[in-house]
Design an enzyme around this catalytic site. Sequence first.
Site, PDB file in Angstrom:
ATOM      1  N   HIS A   1       0.853  -1.198   0.000  1.00 22.04           N
ATOM      2  CA  HIS A   1       0.000   0.000   0.000  1.00 22.04           C
ATOM      3  C   HIS A   1       0.888   1.247   0.000  1.00 22.04           C
ATOM      4  O   HIS A   1       2.128   1.150   0.011  1.00 22.04           O
ATOM      5  CB  HIS A   1      -1.013  -0.042   1.147  1.00 22.04           C
ATOM      6  CG  HIS A   1      -0.437  -0.058   2.535  1.00 22.04           C
ATOM      7  ND1 HIS A   1       0.397   0.920   3.017  1.00 22.04           N
ATOM      8  CD2 HIS A   1      -0.590  -0.939   3.569  1.00 22.04           C
ATOM      9  CE1 HIS A   1       0.731   0.660   4.264  1.00 22.04           C
ATOM     10  NE2 HIS A   1       0.159  -0.489   4.627  1.00 22.04           N
TER      11      HIS A   1
ATOM     12  N   HIS B   1       3.884   1.486   2.433  1.00 22.99           N
ATOM     13  CA  HIS B   1       5.081   0.718   2.054  1.00 22.99           C
ATOM     14  C   HIS B   1       5.785   1.393   0.877  1.00 22.99           C
ATOM     15  O   HIS B   1       7.017   1.408   0.790  1.00 22.99           O
ATOM     16  CB  HIS B   1       4.720  -0.712   1.627  1.00 22.99           C
ATOM     17  CG  HIS B   1       3.872  -1.439   2.615  1.00 22.99           C
ATOM     18  ND1 HIS B   1       2.625  -1.920   2.314  1.00 22.99           N
ATOM     19  CD2 HIS B   1       4.083  -1.753   3.920  1.00 22.99           C
ATOM     20  CE1 HIS B   1       2.110  -2.514   3.375  1.00 22.99           C
ATOM     21  NE2 HIS B   1       2.974  -2.424   4.367  1.00 22.99           N
TER      22      HIS B   1
ATOM     23  N   CYS C   1       1.355 -10.692  20.012  1.00 26.46           N
ATOM     24  CA  CYS C   1       0.542 -10.076  18.955  1.00 26.46           C
ATOM     25  C   CYS C   1       1.075 -10.549  17.613  1.00 26.46           C
ATOM     26  O   CYS C   1       2.223 -10.230  17.258  1.00 26.46           O
ATOM     27  CB  CYS C   1       0.615  -8.548  19.051  1.00 26.46           C
ATOM     28  SG  CYS C   1      -0.129  -7.740  17.617  1.00 26.46           S
TER      29      CYS C   1
ATOM     30  N   CYS D   1       2.073  -7.646  15.161  1.00 27.75           N
ATOM     31  CA  CYS D   1       3.435  -7.100  15.309  1.00 27.75           C
ATOM     32  C   CYS D   1       4.485  -8.192  15.247  1.00 27.75           C
ATOM     33  O   CYS D   1       5.665  -7.898  15.157  1.00 27.75           O
ATOM     34  CB  CYS D   1       3.599  -6.385  16.650  1.00 27.75           C
ATOM     35  SG  CYS D   1       2.589  -4.922  16.852  1.00 27.75           S
TER      36      CYS D   1
ATOM     37  N   CYS E   1      -3.569  -4.760  21.369  1.00 29.30           N
ATOM     38  CA  CYS E   1      -2.393  -4.043  20.872  1.00 29.30           C
ATOM     39  C   CYS E   1      -2.890  -2.785  20.157  1.00 29.30           C
ATOM     40  O   CYS E   1      -3.758  -2.874  19.291  1.00 29.30           O
ATOM     41  CB  CYS E   1      -1.640  -4.941  19.897  1.00 29.30           C
ATOM     42  SG  CYS E   1      -0.466  -4.034  18.864  1.00 29.30           S
TER      43      CYS E   1
ATOM     44  N   HIS F   1      -2.939  -3.065  16.417  1.00 28.28           N
ATOM     45  CA  HIS F   1      -3.796  -4.092  15.811  1.00 28.28           C
ATOM     46  C   HIS F   1      -5.031  -4.324  16.683  1.00 28.28           C
ATOM     47  O   HIS F   1      -5.223  -5.420  17.220  1.00 28.28           O
ATOM     48  CB  HIS F   1      -3.003  -5.402  15.617  1.00 28.28           C
ATOM     49  CG  HIS F   1      -1.799  -5.217  14.756  1.00 28.28           C
ATOM     50  ND1 HIS F   1      -0.541  -4.964  15.266  1.00 28.28           N
ATOM     51  CD2 HIS F   1      -1.674  -5.183  13.408  1.00 28.28           C
ATOM     52  CE1 HIS F   1       0.312  -4.800  14.265  1.00 28.28           C
ATOM     53  NE2 HIS F   1      -0.349  -4.923  13.135  1.00 28.28           N
TER      54      HIS F   1
ATOM     55  N   LYS G   1      -3.744   5.350  10.773  1.00 23.48           N
ATOM     56  CA  LYS G   1      -2.635   4.746  10.020  1.00 23.48           C
ATOM     57  C   LYS G   1      -3.173   3.880   8.875  1.00 23.48           C
ATOM     58  O   LYS G   1      -4.089   3.082   9.077  1.00 23.48           O
ATOM     59  CB  LYS G   1      -1.805   3.863  10.962  1.00 23.48           C
ATOM     60  CG  LYS G   1      -0.608   3.241  10.259  1.00 23.48           C
ATOM     61  CD  LYS G   1       0.077   2.171  11.107  1.00 23.48           C
ATOM     62  CE  LYS G   1       1.160   1.495  10.272  1.00 23.48           C
ATOM     63  NZ  LYS G   1       1.541   0.177  10.725  1.00 23.48           N
TER      64      LYS G   1
ATOM     65  N   LYS H   1      -2.816  -2.701   6.261  1.00 21.82           N
ATOM     66  CA  LYS H   1      -3.515  -3.850   5.717  1.00 21.82           C
ATOM     67  C   LYS H   1      -4.588  -4.316   6.703  1.00 21.82           C
ATOM     68  O   LYS H   1      -5.722  -4.552   6.348  1.00 21.82           O
ATOM     69  CB  LYS H   1      -2.527  -4.996   5.495  1.00 21.82           C
ATOM     70  CG  LYS H   1      -1.481  -4.688   4.471  1.00 21.82           C
ATOM     71  CD  LYS H   1      -0.407  -5.771   4.393  1.00 21.82           C
ATOM     72  CE  LYS H   1       0.783  -5.486   5.260  1.00 21.82           C
ATOM     73  NZ  LYS H   1       2.064  -6.010   4.777  1.00 21.82           N
TER      74      LYS H   1
HETATM   75  N1  MSP Z   1       8.386  -7.427   8.194  1.00 19.81           N
HETATM   76  C1  MSP Z   1       8.554  -6.338   9.096  1.00 19.81           C
HETATM   77  C2  MSP Z   1       9.867  -5.633   8.856  1.00 19.81           C
HETATM   78  C3  MSP Z   1      11.081  -6.494   8.969  1.00 19.81           C
HETATM   79  S1  MSP Z   1      12.534  -5.619   8.581  1.00 19.81           S
HETATM   80  C4  MSP Z   1      13.763  -6.625   9.081  1.00 19.81           C
HETATM   81  C5  MSP Z   1       7.410  -5.347   8.916  1.00 19.81           C
HETATM   82  N2  MSP Z   1       6.738  -5.434   7.768  1.00 19.81           N
HETATM   83  S2  MSP Z   1       5.467  -4.549   7.375  1.00 19.81           S
HETATM   84  O1  MSP Z   1       5.117  -4.981   6.053  1.00 19.81           O
HETATM   85  O2  MSP Z   1       4.461  -4.651   8.369  1.00 19.81           O
HETATM   86  O3  MSP Z   1       5.932  -3.053   7.397  1.00 19.81           O
HETATM   87  C6  MSP Z   1       7.031  -2.651   6.664  1.00 19.81           C
HETATM   88  C7  MSP Z   1       7.270  -1.176   6.768  1.00 19.81           C
HETATM   89  O4  MSP Z   1       6.173  -0.452   6.239  1.00 19.81           O
HETATM   90  C8  MSP Z   1       7.500  -0.667   8.179  1.00 19.81           C
HETATM   91  O5  MSP Z   1       8.634   0.198   8.180  1.00 19.81           O
HETATM   92  C9  MSP Z   1       6.261   0.126   8.472  1.00 19.81           C
HETATM   93  O6  MSP Z   1       6.523   1.200   9.327  1.00 19.81           O
HETATM   94  C10 MSP Z   1       5.920   0.632   7.084  1.00 19.81           C
HETATM   95  N3  MSP Z   1       4.536   1.055   7.021  1.00 19.81           N
HETATM   96  C11 MSP Z   1       3.427   0.279   7.165  1.00 19.81           C
HETATM   97  N4  MSP Z   1       2.337   1.095   7.128  1.00 19.81           N
HETATM   98  C12 MSP Z   1       2.728   2.376   6.959  1.00 19.81           C
HETATM   99  C13 MSP Z   1       2.070   3.593   6.765  1.00 19.81           C
HETATM  100  N5  MSP Z   1       0.753   3.700   6.813  1.00 19.81           N
HETATM  101  N6  MSP Z   1       2.817   4.697   6.493  1.00 19.81           N
HETATM  102  C14 MSP Z   1       4.185   4.631   6.367  1.00 19.81           C
HETATM  103  N7  MSP Z   1       4.821   3.488   6.549  1.00 19.81           N
HETATM  104  C15 MSP Z   1       4.147   2.379   6.966  1.00 19.81           C
HETATM  105  O7  MSP Z   1       7.182  -4.552   9.797  1.00 19.81           O
END
Ligand code: MSP
Length: 542
Positions: free
Chosen positions: A18, A21, A127, A130, A144, A147, A310, A313
């Site tokens: 999204h 990411h 959780c 997380c 959490c 979540h 925020k 997903k």
């Molecule tokens: N798999 C772990 C990271 C492991 S790194 C060794 C993870 N994955 S995640 O898919 O949940 O999130 C990945 C990144 O996307 C994180 O840095 C998270 O902060 C970022 N974001 C997820 N949602 C976000 C927003 N809404 N806005 C900006 N960044 C966000 O955590």
Amino acid sequence: MNKYYLTTPIYYVNDRPHIGHAYTTVVADALARYHRLRHDTTYFVTGTDENSQKNVQAMEKAGENDLAAYLERMAIAWYDTWRELGISFDNFIRTTEARHLAGVARFWKAVQASGDIYEGTYEGLYCTGCEAFKTETELIGDKCPLHPNKDLEHIKEKNYFFRLSAYREELLKLYAKGNNFVMPESRRHEIHNYVEDHLADVSISREAKSVPVGISVPGDLDQRIYVWFDALLNYMTAVGYGTDEAQFSTFWPADLHLVGKDIIKFHCALWPAMIMSAAKNDPLLRNADGSAKIPKQVHAHGFFTMDGVKISKSLGNAVDPREFIPNYGFDAVRYFLLREIPFGEDGDFSRERLASRYASDLGNTFGNLVNRAIAMSKKYFDGKVPPADITESSLPVNEQSVWDGKGGLDAIKSAVESAYAGNRCDVVLASIWDGVGDTRRSGLFQANKLIEETQPFKLVKEDPEAVGEILYALLESLRWYAWLMHPVMPNISVKIFEQLGLDARAELSKGWVQGLKWGGLTPGAVLGDPSPLFPRPESEGV
Ligand code: MSP
């Protein structure tokens, strides 16, 4: 030659990418492209975090039962989305790959040999959102906060623990201000306080019978490695840890880990402590003076929100970044993500803001400038770059305004360089747009203001020579802007070079330092054809 190794977090594949990411990944891409333009030996890694229970739950929800097939399909979806957004990663790592497993096993054994892994019983709440144990103080009610629609699992089982608390003093030293290990400053405080007051040993395995996925603990098939312990190691295994020592020694330690603010404890406390521990028994992880090779910096950004919530997903408000590409092109989507929120802070995503920035910043302020400058030059100077004294560094135009062409552009270039060096792509873009200039700012070369104040279309009759100087400076400024914005908007930058009559590939191969020298355009050279850089979107809806 400098090397520059940077990473994004690796993403869970429980859904498609999204906007949030895309944000981290586009920032990383812009920084990687910037370093490549500077001719640094750059390496940019992204990938997928696949040994997570979340992925299994998502597969089940989708009614599938072949985990390997699901993971592969999703990894490809992430890979393809990044390519559609112009992400120029050098390596895409999946944590189910053999090369990763080899490095994880080597690292685990090194930590074990340091005496930092011990057996214990864990009892607490977990959780899966997380992928982390939670203490009572981290919860709101019994949920959490990140979540709220997931129930926590109560777990009591035998685990391996990592002696994280033993690294408290070393970590606190790492956070010393001048080190810039944790950025920005507010996060440095947060992590410092956390480590000072709350650092405790952590469970780094789960019973194999209670988690459906995960890498086996070397020598104990009944236990699987905790997914974060395995995931963090991607930063090493992607550059050859466990498989290619020469490559690893070239790139390690990482220069920059970009992360969201929600995962800084893992990156700023657990990760460096893991390396400090393993380094005691793995020479590949040690500097000549015996200290551990710790990444140089972790820079945390804020969240994209939707009506203040925020984007996530699991909260169901995800926006797919690909949605906007047909209408605006990927350069504009990248521009919007990077420009819209100050790096480090949260900000709301809105389709209206995207549409308005596209129309105003990109179309009216910048696109029109490019069009006007090229069209006027073609009209008054026979389709060519106007004659001008290109050794001249200042451009006196009239008594009220002295436009210092070279000096004014140098000021913008310095601002842009220090912004890139601080990972502040938002400031990079703001500085370029100061130069494009709708509001008068002293000391800067401001292209739109120059047209407005000198009116070359009127002046051309009485003083064509002065107009030649003005238009030369304008075109040369466009060449500079194309360089400065290239890391963020690579395709637009190439189009500008082409409209200026340059061979984009040859121009870019000069590198940043040579490219950004006054006089790159040759008077008398044939200009290209102007065409709108930011055409009106086909559908008004998005
Ligand atoms: N798999 C772990 C990271 C492991 S790194 C060794 C993870 N994955 S995640 O898919 O949940 O999130 C990945 C990144 O996307 C994180 O840095 C998270 O902060 C970022 N974001 C997820 N949602 C976000 C927003 N809404 N806005 C900006 N960044 C966000 O955590």
